[in-house]
Design a protein around this motif. Structure first.
Motif, short mmCIF file in Angstrom:
data_model
loop_
_atom_site.label_atom_id
_atom_site.label_comp_id
_atom_site.label_asym_id
_atom_site.label_seq_id
_atom_site.Cartn_x
_atom_site.Cartn_y
_atom_site.Cartn_z
N HIS A 177 28.12 59.94 -38.72
CA HIS A 177 29.20 60.76 -39.26
C HIS A 177 30.50 60.55 -38.50
CE1 HIS A 177 30.98 63.94 -41.54
NE2 HIS A 177 31.37 64.55 -40.42
N TRP A 178 30.38 60.49 -37.21
CA TRP A 178 31.59 60.35 -36.39
C TRP A 178 31.86 58.91 -35.99
CZ3 TRP A 178 34.43 64.59 -36.23
CH2 TRP A 178 33.80 65.83 -36.48
N PHE A 179 31.04 58.01 -36.49
CA PHE A 179 31.14 56.62 -36.07
C PHE A 179 31.22 56.52 -34.55
CE2 PHE A 179 31.33 54.71 -40.11
CZ PHE A 179 32.03 55.58 -40.94
N LYS A 180 30.43 57.36 -33.98
CA LYS A 180 30.52 57.45 -32.53
C LYS A 180 29.19 57.04 -31.92
CE LYS A 180 31.16 61.25 -29.66
NZ LYS A 180 31.57 62.66 -29.71
N VAL A 181 29.27 56.26 -30.90
CA VAL A 181 28.05 55.80 -30.24
C VAL A 181 27.95 56.50 -28.89
CG1 VAL A 181 26.85 53.83 -29.24
CG2 VAL A 181 28.16 53.54 -31.34
N MET A 182 26.82 57.11 -28.67
CA MET A 182 26.63 57.72 -27.36
C MET A 182 25.72 56.81 -26.55
SD MET A 182 26.17 61.51 -28.76
CE MET A 182 26.13 62.47 -27.27
N VAL A 183 26.11 56.50 -25.38
CA VAL A 183 25.30 55.61 -24.56
C VAL A 183 24.89 56.29 -23.27
CG1 VAL A 183 26.35 53.50 -25.47
CG2 VAL A 183 27.29 54.56 -23.42
N LYS A 184 23.78 55.86 -22.81
CA LYS A 184 23.32 56.39 -21.54
C LYS A 184 23.29 55.23 -20.55
CE LYS A 184 19.75 59.33 -19.70
NZ LYS A 184 18.44 59.94 -19.90
N VAL A 185 23.73 55.48 -19.35
CA VAL A 185 23.79 54.43 -18.34
C VAL A 185 22.97 54.88 -17.16
CG1 VAL A 185 25.30 53.11 -16.82
CG2 VAL A 185 26.13 53.87 -19.05
N ARG A 186 22.18 54.00 -16.62
CA ARG A 186 21.50 54.36 -15.39
C ARG A 186 21.39 53.13 -14.48
NH1 ARG A 186 14.98 54.45 -15.63
NH2 ARG A 186 14.73 52.37 -16.47
N PHE A 187 21.15 53.41 -13.24
CA PHE A 187 20.89 52.34 -12.30
C PHE A 187 19.38 52.20 -12.17
CE2 PHE A 187 25.11 53.51 -10.66
CZ PHE A 187 25.68 52.25 -10.62
N ALA A 188 18.90 50.98 -12.22
CA ALA A 188 17.47 50.78 -12.03
C ALA A 188 17.25 49.56 -11.17
CB ALA A 188 16.79 50.60 -13.38
N MET A 189 16.26 49.68 -10.31
CA MET A 189 15.94 48.54 -9.46
C MET A 189 14.85 47.77 -10.18
SD MET A 189 15.30 48.70 -5.45
CE MET A 189 13.92 49.81 -5.64
N ILE A 190 15.21 46.64 -10.76
CA ILE A 190 14.22 45.93 -11.57
C ILE A 190 14.03 44.50 -11.09
CG2 ILE A 190 14.46 47.35 -13.63
CD1 ILE A 190 16.34 45.27 -14.77
N THR A 191 14.56 44.21 -9.93
CA THR A 191 14.36 42.85 -9.41
C THR A 191 13.86 42.96 -7.97
OG1 THR A 191 16.58 42.75 -8.51
CG2 THR A 191 16.28 41.95 -10.77
#
Ligand code: NAD
Length: 258
Positions: A177-191
Protein backbone atom coordinates in the motif's frame (compact mmCIF):
# COMPACT_ATOMS: atom_id res chain seq x y z
CA UNK A 1 40.85 -23.90 2.54
CA UNK A 2 40.11 -24.29 6.23
CA UNK A 3 42.12 -26.38 8.65
CA UNK A 4 40.26 -28.50 11.22
CA UNK A 5 41.48 -30.25 14.36
CA UNK A 6 39.19 -33.10 15.39
CA UNK A 7 39.78 -34.40 18.91
CA UNK A 8 38.45 -37.93 19.57
CA UNK A 9 39.06 -40.08 16.50
CA UNK A 10 40.42 -43.58 17.10
CA UNK A 11 38.53 -45.68 14.54
CA UNK A 12 36.10 -45.25 11.65
CA UNK A 13 32.88 -45.88 13.62
CA UNK A 14 32.36 -42.71 15.63
CA UNK A 15 31.09 -39.20 15.10
CA UNK A 16 34.60 -37.73 14.92
CA UNK A 17 35.44 -39.83 11.86
CA UNK A 18 32.16 -38.90 10.13
CA UNK A 19 32.69 -35.19 10.85
CA UNK A 20 36.27 -35.43 9.56
CA UNK A 21 34.97 -36.92 6.32
CA UNK A 22 32.35 -34.21 5.84
CA UNK A 23 34.91 -31.50 6.47
CA UNK A 24 37.39 -33.18 4.10
CA UNK A 25 34.69 -33.46 1.42
CA UNK A 26 34.08 -29.71 1.85
CA UNK A 27 37.78 -29.07 1.21
CA UNK A 28 39.18 -28.75 4.73
CA UNK A 29 42.59 -30.01 5.80
CA UNK A 30 42.19 -32.64 8.53
CA UNK A 31 44.24 -33.00 11.71
CA UNK A 32 43.09 -35.44 14.37
CA UNK A 33 43.78 -35.93 18.06
CA UNK A 34 43.75 -39.59 19.10
CA UNK A 35 43.59 -40.87 22.67
CA UNK A 36 47.11 -42.05 23.56
CA UNK A 37 46.19 -45.67 24.49
CA UNK A 38 44.38 -46.05 21.14
CA UNK A 39 47.08 -44.39 19.03
CA UNK A 40 49.04 -47.45 17.88
CA UNK A 41 46.05 -49.46 16.71
CA UNK A 42 44.59 -46.44 14.91
CA UNK A 43 47.82 -45.50 13.12
CA UNK A 44 48.54 -49.13 12.16
CA UNK A 45 45.04 -49.66 10.80
CA UNK A 46 45.30 -46.39 8.87
CA UNK A 47 48.68 -47.40 7.41
CA UNK A 48 47.54 -50.92 6.52
CA UNK A 49 44.59 -49.56 4.57
CA UNK A 50 41.94 -50.96 6.95
CA UNK A 51 39.99 -47.69 6.70
CA UNK A 52 40.41 -47.16 2.97
CA UNK A 53 36.85 -48.10 2.17
CA UNK A 54 35.40 -45.77 4.79
CA UNK A 55 37.94 -43.08 3.86
CA UNK A 56 36.30 -42.75 0.46
CA UNK A 57 34.78 -39.33 -0.18
CA UNK A 58 31.77 -38.65 -2.44
CA UNK A 59 34.10 -37.69 -5.33
CA UNK A 60 35.87 -41.07 -5.08
CA UNK A 61 39.10 -39.76 -3.54
CA UNK A 62 40.38 -40.88 -0.13
CA UNK A 63 40.24 -38.55 2.88
CA UNK A 64 43.77 -37.51 3.80
CA UNK A 65 44.57 -37.06 7.47
CA UNK A 66 47.51 -34.65 7.38
CA UNK A 67 48.67 -35.55 10.89
CA UNK A 68 47.56 -37.67 13.84
CA UNK A 69 48.41 -36.14 17.24
CA UNK A 70 48.48 -38.30 20.38
CA UNK A 71 46.19 -36.59 22.93
CA UNK A 72 44.92 -37.15 26.42
CA UNK A 73 42.46 -34.34 27.05
CA UNK A 74 42.30 -35.10 30.78
CA UNK A 75 45.72 -33.47 31.24
CA UNK A 76 46.42 -29.81 30.48
CA UNK A 77 50.20 -29.83 30.82
CA UNK A 78 53.01 -32.27 31.75
CA UNK A 79 52.93 -31.17 35.42
CA UNK A 80 49.39 -32.60 35.69
CA UNK A 81 50.35 -36.14 34.63
CA UNK A 82 50.67 -38.57 37.54
CA UNK A 83 53.77 -40.77 37.71
CA UNK A 84 51.93 -44.05 37.07
CA UNK A 85 50.50 -42.66 33.81
CA UNK A 86 53.87 -41.22 32.71
CA UNK A 87 55.53 -44.60 33.14
CA UNK A 88 52.60 -46.64 31.79
CA UNK A 89 53.86 -48.37 28.67
CA UNK A 90 50.84 -47.29 26.64
CA UNK A 91 51.81 -43.65 27.33
CA UNK A 92 55.60 -43.68 27.59
CA UNK A 93 56.00 -44.47 23.88
CA UNK A 94 54.42 -41.15 22.87
CA UNK A 95 55.23 -37.57 23.82
CA UNK A 96 53.68 -34.10 23.88
CA UNK A 97 50.14 -35.41 24.34
CA UNK A 98 48.80 -33.03 27.01
CA UNK A 99 46.41 -30.35 25.71
CA UNK A 100 48.93 -27.52 25.99
CA UNK A 101 51.67 -29.50 24.23
CA UNK A 102 49.37 -30.67 21.43
CA UNK A 103 48.39 -27.06 20.70
CA UNK A 104 52.05 -25.99 20.79
CA UNK A 105 52.90 -28.74 18.30
CA UNK A 106 50.00 -27.81 16.00
CA UNK A 107 51.21 -24.20 16.15
CA UNK A 108 54.75 -25.23 15.19
CA UNK A 109 53.47 -27.47 12.40
CA UNK A 110 50.77 -25.30 10.84
CA UNK A 111 50.55 -21.93 12.62
CA UNK A 112 46.77 -21.83 12.94
CA UNK A 113 43.48 -23.69 12.66
CA UNK A 114 39.94 -22.60 11.74
CA UNK A 115 37.76 -25.37 13.18
CA UNK A 116 37.96 -27.24 16.47
CA UNK A 117 35.81 -30.36 16.87
CA UNK A 118 35.46 -31.99 20.29
CA UNK A 119 34.20 -35.54 19.77
CA UNK A 120 35.36 -37.26 22.92
CA UNK A 121 33.86 -38.44 26.16
CA UNK A 122 34.73 -40.91 28.86
CA UNK A 123 32.91 -42.01 31.98
CA UNK A 124 34.70 -44.83 33.81
CA UNK A 125 31.55 -45.64 35.80
CA UNK A 126 29.06 -45.10 32.96
CA UNK A 127 27.44 -48.49 33.58
CA UNK A 128 26.58 -47.54 37.19
CA UNK A 129 23.47 -45.52 38.00
CA UNK A 130 24.06 -42.00 39.32
CA UNK A 131 23.12 -43.16 42.83
CA UNK A 132 25.90 -45.76 42.69
CA UNK A 133 28.51 -43.47 41.15
CA UNK A 134 31.56 -42.65 43.24
CA UNK A 135 32.92 -39.12 43.58
CA UNK A 136 36.01 -40.11 41.59
CA UNK A 137 33.94 -41.64 38.81
CA UNK A 138 31.73 -38.56 38.62
CA UNK A 139 34.67 -36.15 38.55
CA UNK A 140 36.47 -38.29 35.94
CA UNK A 141 33.38 -38.14 33.68
CA UNK A 142 33.23 -34.34 33.98
CA UNK A 143 36.98 -34.03 33.47
CA UNK A 144 37.12 -36.14 30.29
CA UNK A 145 33.76 -35.15 28.81
CA UNK A 146 33.19 -31.51 29.84
CA UNK A 147 36.31 -29.74 31.05
CA UNK A 148 38.25 -31.27 28.14
CA UNK A 149 36.26 -28.96 25.86
CA UNK A 150 36.96 -25.87 27.99
CA UNK A 151 40.64 -26.79 28.02
CA UNK A 152 40.94 -27.52 24.30
CA UNK A 153 39.13 -24.29 23.40
CA UNK A 154 41.14 -22.21 25.87
CA UNK A 155 44.43 -23.49 24.48
CA UNK A 156 43.43 -23.42 20.81
CA UNK A 157 41.87 -19.93 20.79
CA UNK A 158 45.21 -18.09 20.44
CA UNK A 159 45.89 -19.96 17.19
CA UNK A 160 42.32 -19.91 15.81
CA UNK A 161 41.56 -17.54 12.96
CA UNK A 162 38.92 -15.07 14.20
CA UNK A 163 35.67 -14.45 12.35
CA UNK A 164 34.37 -11.15 11.08
CA UNK A 165 31.00 -9.62 11.74
CA UNK A 166 28.99 -9.17 8.58
CA UNK A 167 25.91 -7.10 7.87
CA UNK A 168 22.90 -9.23 7.22
CA UNK A 169 20.03 -7.34 5.70
CA UNK A 170 16.71 -9.00 5.22
CA UNK A 171 13.25 -7.86 4.24
CA UNK A 172 10.65 -8.88 6.74
CA UNK A 173 7.63 -6.99 5.48
CA UNK A 174 6.63 -5.53 2.18
CA UNK A 175 3.87 -2.96 2.49
CA UNK A 176 2.34 -2.79 -0.96
CA UNK A 177 0.00 0.00 0.00
CA UNK A 178 2.73 2.43 0.92
CA UNK A 179 5.25 1.07 -1.54
CA UNK A 180 7.42 0.95 1.44
CA UNK A 181 9.97 -1.68 2.25
CA UNK A 182 10.87 -2.35 5.83
CA UNK A 183 14.22 -3.95 6.34
CA UNK A 184 15.87 -5.42 9.29
CA UNK A 185 19.62 -5.23 9.73
CA UNK A 186 21.72 -7.23 12.08
CA UNK A 187 25.31 -8.10 12.67
CA UNK A 188 26.14 -11.77 12.51
CA UNK A 189 29.37 -13.62 12.83
CA UNK A 190 29.18 -16.10 10.00
CA UNK A 191 32.79 -16.58 9.04
CA UNK A 192 36.04 -17.64 10.64
CA UNK A 193 36.95 -19.70 13.67
CA UNK A 194 34.42 -22.14 15.08
CA UNK A 195 34.38 -24.81 17.77
CA UNK A 196 31.83 -27.58 18.15
CA UNK A 197 31.23 -30.47 20.51
CA UNK A 198 28.80 -33.39 20.68
CA UNK A 199 26.25 -33.71 23.43
CA UNK A 200 23.43 -36.14 24.20
CA UNK A 201 19.75 -35.80 25.18
CA UNK A 202 20.46 -37.56 28.50
CA UNK A 203 21.46 -34.08 29.77
CA UNK A 204 17.81 -33.04 29.91
CA UNK A 205 15.80 -36.29 29.96
CA UNK A 206 16.27 -39.47 31.92
CA UNK A 207 18.00 -42.11 29.80
CA UNK A 208 18.46 -45.17 32.04
CA UNK A 209 21.89 -46.71 31.49
CA UNK A 210 23.62 -43.40 30.75
CA UNK A 211 25.14 -43.29 34.21
CA UNK A 212 28.40 -42.62 35.98
CA UNK A 213 27.78 -38.86 35.90
CA UNK A 214 27.71 -38.82 32.08
CA UNK A 215 24.27 -37.16 32.12
CA UNK A 216 25.73 -34.51 34.44
CA UNK A 217 28.78 -34.13 32.16
CA UNK A 218 26.56 -33.47 29.12
CA UNK A 219 24.47 -30.93 31.08
CA UNK A 220 27.72 -29.15 32.01
CA UNK A 221 28.91 -29.29 28.38
CA UNK A 222 25.67 -27.67 27.19
CA UNK A 223 25.72 -24.92 29.77
CA UNK A 224 29.41 -24.30 29.10
CA UNK A 225 28.65 -23.98 25.38
CA UNK A 226 26.47 -20.93 26.07
CA UNK A 227 29.00 -19.30 28.38
CA UNK A 228 31.92 -20.10 26.07
CA UNK A 229 30.00 -18.81 23.03
CA UNK A 230 29.49 -15.53 24.88
CA UNK A 231 33.08 -15.25 26.10
CA UNK A 232 34.90 -16.56 23.01
CA UNK A 233 32.49 -14.69 20.70
CA UNK A 234 32.95 -11.33 22.44
CA UNK A 235 36.65 -11.55 23.09
CA UNK A 236 37.99 -13.61 20.20
CA UNK A 237 35.28 -13.73 17.51
CA UNK A 238 35.11 -17.52 17.71
CA UNK A 239 31.76 -19.32 17.45
CA UNK A 240 31.01 -22.11 19.94
CA UNK A 241 28.24 -24.65 19.42
CA UNK A 242 27.23 -28.15 20.44
CA UNK A 243 25.15 -30.71 18.54
CA UNK A 244 22.88 -33.10 20.39
CA UNK A 245 23.52 -36.24 18.39
CA UNK A 246 21.21 -39.22 18.04
CA UNK A 247 22.25 -42.72 19.16
CA UNK A 248 25.07 -44.26 17.11
CA UNK A 249 26.69 -47.66 17.76
CA UNK A 250 30.20 -46.27 18.12
CA UNK A 251 32.89 -47.94 20.20
CA UNK A 252 31.96 -45.70 23.15
CA UNK A 253 28.25 -46.53 22.84
CA UNK A 254 28.86 -50.31 22.58
CA UNK A 255 30.91 -50.14 25.77
CA UNK A 256 27.79 -49.06 27.67
CA UNK A 257 25.55 -51.58 25.96
CA UNK A 258 23.64 -49.06 23.78
P1 NAD B 1 33.90 -42.79 19.87
O1 NAD B 1 34.35 -43.94 20.69
O2 NAD B 1 34.10 -42.88 18.39
O3 NAD B 1 34.58 -41.42 20.32
C1 NAD B 1 35.01 -41.14 21.61
C2 NAD B 1 36.50 -40.92 21.54
O4 NAD B 1 36.96 -40.30 22.73
C3 NAD B 1 37.28 -42.23 21.39
O5 NAD B 1 38.06 -42.16 20.21
C4 NAD B 1 38.18 -42.24 22.61
O6 NAD B 1 39.43 -42.80 22.34
C5 NAD B 1 38.28 -40.76 22.92
N1 NAD B 1 38.69 -40.43 24.29
C6 NAD B 1 38.21 -40.91 25.46
N2 NAD B 1 38.86 -40.34 26.49
C7 NAD B 1 39.75 -39.47 25.96
C8 NAD B 1 40.73 -38.60 26.51
N3 NAD B 1 40.90 -38.50 27.84
N4 NAD B 1 41.49 -37.85 25.68
C9 NAD B 1 41.33 -37.94 24.33
N5 NAD B 1 40.42 -38.74 23.75
C10 NAD B 1 39.65 -39.51 24.56
O7 NAD B 1 32.37 -42.58 20.23
P2 NAD B 1 31.28 -41.49 19.77
O8 NAD B 1 30.01 -42.06 20.25
O9 NAD B 1 31.41 -41.12 18.34
O10 NAD B 1 31.63 -40.24 20.69
C11 NAD B 1 31.95 -38.96 20.20
C12 NAD B 1 31.12 -37.91 20.91
O11 NAD B 1 29.76 -38.05 20.54
C13 NAD B 1 31.15 -38.04 22.45
O12 NAD B 1 31.17 -36.75 23.03
C14 NAD B 1 29.83 -38.72 22.73
O13 NAD B 1 29.37 -38.49 24.05
C15 NAD B 1 28.96 -38.03 21.69
N6 NAD B 1 27.66 -38.67 21.44
C16 NAD B 1 27.59 -39.99 21.06
C17 NAD B 1 26.34 -40.57 20.84
C18 NAD B 1 26.23 -42.02 20.43
O14 NAD B 1 25.14 -42.58 20.49
N7 NAD B 1 27.30 -42.65 20.01
C19 NAD B 1 25.17 -39.80 20.99
C20 NAD B 1 25.28 -38.46 21.34
C21 NAD B 1 26.54 -37.90 21.57
Amino acid sequence: GKRAFIAGVADDNGYGWAIAKSLAAAGAEILVGTWVPALNIFENSLRRGKFDESRTLPDGSLMEITKVYPLDAVYDSPEDVPEDVKTNKRYSGSSNWTVKEVVETVKQDFGSIDILVHSLANGPEVSKSLLETSRNGYLAAISASSYSFVSLLKHFIPIMNPGTFLFQVYFFRFCLHWFKVMVKVRFAMITGGAAISLTYIASERIIPGYGGGMSSAKAALESDTKVLAFEAGRKHKIRVNTISAGPLRSRAAKAIGF
